[in-house]
Design a protein around this motif. Structure first.
Motif, PDB file in Angstrom:
ATOM      1  N   ARG A  29     -17.026   2.113  -6.542  1.00 38.92           N
ATOM      2  CA  ARG A  29     -16.459   2.203  -7.893  1.00 38.92           C
ATOM      3  C   ARG A  29     -15.119   2.941  -7.868  1.00 38.92           C
ATOM      4  N   PRO A  30     -14.319   2.791  -8.912  1.00 36.40           N
ATOM      5  CA  PRO A  30     -13.052   3.510  -8.993  1.00 36.40           C
ATOM      6  C   PRO A  30     -13.263   5.007  -8.748  1.00 36.40           C
ATOM      7  N   GLY A  31     -12.431   5.540  -7.876  1.00 34.66           N
ATOM      8  CA  GLY A  31     -12.525   6.950  -7.518  1.00 34.66           C
ATOM      9  C   GLY A  31     -13.360   7.201  -6.280  1.00 34.66           C
ATOM     10  N   ASP A  32     -14.190   6.223  -5.877  1.00 36.93           N
ATOM     11  CA  ASP A  32     -14.994   6.386  -4.670  1.00 36.93           C
ATOM     12  C   ASP A  32     -14.109   6.383  -3.435  1.00 36.93           C
ATOM     13  N   ARG A  33     -14.494   7.212  -2.497  1.00 41.17           N
ATOM     14  CA  ARG A  33     -13.776   7.264  -1.219  1.00 41.17           C
ATOM     15  C   ARG A  33     -14.351   6.202  -0.291  1.00 41.17           C
ATOM     16  N   LEU A  34     -13.459   5.424   0.312  1.00 41.43           N
ATOM     17  CA  LEU A  34     -13.891   4.426   1.285  1.00 41.43           C
ATOM     18  C   LEU A  34     -14.218   5.119   2.605  1.00 41.43           C
ATOM     19  N   PRO A  35     -15.017   4.478   3.447  1.00 44.11           N
ATOM     20  CA  PRO A  35     -15.286   5.050   4.765  1.00 44.11           C
ATOM     21  C   PRO A  35     -13.981   5.190   5.557  1.00 44.11           C
ATOM     22  N   THR A  36     -13.997   6.087   6.520  1.00 46.12           N
ATOM     23  CA  THR A  36     -12.828   6.275   7.386  1.00 46.12           C
ATOM     24  C   THR A  36     -12.641   5.038   8.260  1.00 46.12           C
ATOM     25  N   VAL A  37     -11.471   4.910   8.878  1.00 45.01           N
ATOM     26  CA  VAL A  37     -11.237   3.773   9.771  1.00 45.01           C
ATOM     27  C   VAL A  37     -12.212   3.799  10.946  1.00 45.01           C
ATOM     28  N   ALA A  54      -7.349  -3.944   7.812  1.00 48.73           N
ATOM     29  CA  ALA A  54      -8.167  -4.344   6.657  1.00 48.73           C
ATOM     30  C   ALA A  54      -7.864  -3.456   5.458  1.00 48.73           C
ATOM     31  N   LEU A  55      -7.775  -2.132   5.685  1.00 50.53           N
ATOM     32  CA  LEU A  55      -7.458  -1.219   4.586  1.00 50.53           C
ATOM     33  C   LEU A  55      -6.054  -1.479   4.049  1.00 50.53           C
ATOM     34  N   LEU A  63      -5.869  -2.560  -4.636  1.00 52.20           N
ATOM     35  CA  LEU A  63      -7.273  -2.220  -4.905  1.00 52.20           C
ATOM     36  C   LEU A  63      -7.611  -0.786  -4.513  1.00 52.20           C
ATOM     37  N   VAL A  64      -6.915  -0.275  -3.503  1.00 53.86           N
ATOM     38  CA  VAL A  64      -7.185   1.077  -3.023  1.00 53.86           C
ATOM     39  C   VAL A  64      -5.871   1.829  -2.864  1.00 53.86           C
ATOM     40  N   ILE A  65      -5.981   3.127  -2.774  1.00 59.21           N
ATOM     41  CA  ILE A  65      -4.817   3.978  -2.544  1.00 59.21           C
ATOM     42  C   ILE A  65      -5.203   5.024  -1.517  1.00 59.21           C
ATOM     43  N   SER A  66      -4.276   5.336  -0.619  1.00 60.06           N
ATOM     44  CA  SER A  66      -4.534   6.325   0.426  1.00 60.06           C
ATOM     45  C   SER A  66      -3.738   7.582   0.166  1.00 60.06           C
ATOM     46  N   TRP A  67      -4.352   8.703   0.456  1.00 57.52           N
ATOM     47  CA  TRP A  67      -3.693   9.996   0.345  1.00 57.52           C
ATOM     48  C   TRP A  67      -3.810  10.670   1.703  1.00 57.52           C
ATOM     49  N   GLN A  68      -2.676  11.034   2.294  1.00 61.82           N
ATOM     50  CA  GLN A  68      -2.649  11.672   3.593  1.00 61.82           C
ATOM     51  C   GLN A  68      -3.582  12.885   3.615  1.00 61.82           C
ATOM     52  N   GLY A  69      -4.497  12.904   4.576  1.00 60.26           N
ATOM     53  CA  GLY A  69      -5.397  14.031   4.742  1.00 60.26           C
ATOM     54  C   GLY A  69      -6.599  14.023   3.804  1.00 60.26           C
ATOM     55  N   VAL A  74     -10.855   3.919  -4.050  1.00 58.44           N
ATOM     56  CA  VAL A  74     -10.783   2.754  -4.931  1.00 58.44           C
ATOM     57  C   VAL A  74      -9.971   3.159  -6.158  1.00 58.44           C
ATOM     58  N   ARG A  75      -9.006   2.321  -6.500  1.00 55.48           N
ATOM     59  CA  ARG A  75      -8.153   2.622  -7.663  1.00 55.48           C
ATOM     60  C   ARG A  75      -8.817   2.169  -8.945  1.00 55.48           C
ATOM     61  N   GLU A  76      -8.441   2.837 -10.016  1.00 55.56           N
ATOM     62  CA  GLU A  76      -8.864   2.422 -11.354  1.00 55.56           C
ATOM     63  C   GLU A  76      -8.138   1.124 -11.683  1.00 55.56           C
ATOM     64  N   PRO A  77      -8.809   0.171 -12.327  1.00 57.26           N
ATOM     65  CA  PRO A  77      -8.089  -1.047 -12.725  1.00 57.26           C
ATOM     66  C   PRO A  77      -6.899  -0.681 -13.625  1.00 57.26           C
TER      67      PRO A  77
END
Length: 135
Positions: A29-37, A54-55, A63-69, A74-77
């Motif tokens: 869901r939005p805000g959920d952290r995806l698994p690491t690579v 893939a990411l 669909l997703v956003i990454s933040w260093q560290g 998952v992004r909000e629609p």
């Protein structure tokens, strides 16, 4: 869970499609952290670079956003790209324009120096020669 070797899609595409479906179904869901690579690589039996690709595909789709560290989330629609990106882009454009002006001034000084010593500036084209396009 591995990849389907009979599937014609590339491994990173299969992974991205699986994660995309998990996002669309609500499993992620939005805000959920995806698994690491590393975790994605372990889950699908692929190299880290394949998981990263893939990411990246999901990031490129917004669909997703990454933040260093911190990780990939998952992004909000309808989320907009952070203002920081817009500010960085504007700063880069300003830097390029500033560098172009500085280069123009330096080129003018070089042309002046060459003319003082009676030599032709090496990058100067005579007016009657057409501009050449590099291949």
């Amino acid at each position: 869970m591995g990849l389907d070797t009979a599937d014609e899609r590339l491994p990173y595409q299969q992974i991205a499609d699986t994660l995309r479906e998990e996002i669309r179904s609500g499993a992620l869901r939005p805000g959920d952290r995806l698994p690491t690579v590393v975790a994605i690589g372990d889950r699908f039996g692929v190299a880290k670079m394949t998981a990263e690709k893939a990411l990246k595909a999901l990031k490129d789709e917004g669909l997703v956003i990454s933040w260093q560290g911190r990780g990939t989330f998952v992004r909000e629609p309808g989320d907009q790209v952070p203002d920081r990106v817009d500010q960085t882009s504007a700063a880069l454009v300003d830097d390029v324009e500033r560098l172009k002006r500085q280069f123009g001034r330096l080129e003018g000084l070089l042309m002046n120096l060459y003319s003082r010593v009676g030599e032709e500036y090496p990058h100067e084209r005579p007016q009657d020669e057409p501009k050449r396009r590099s291949a």
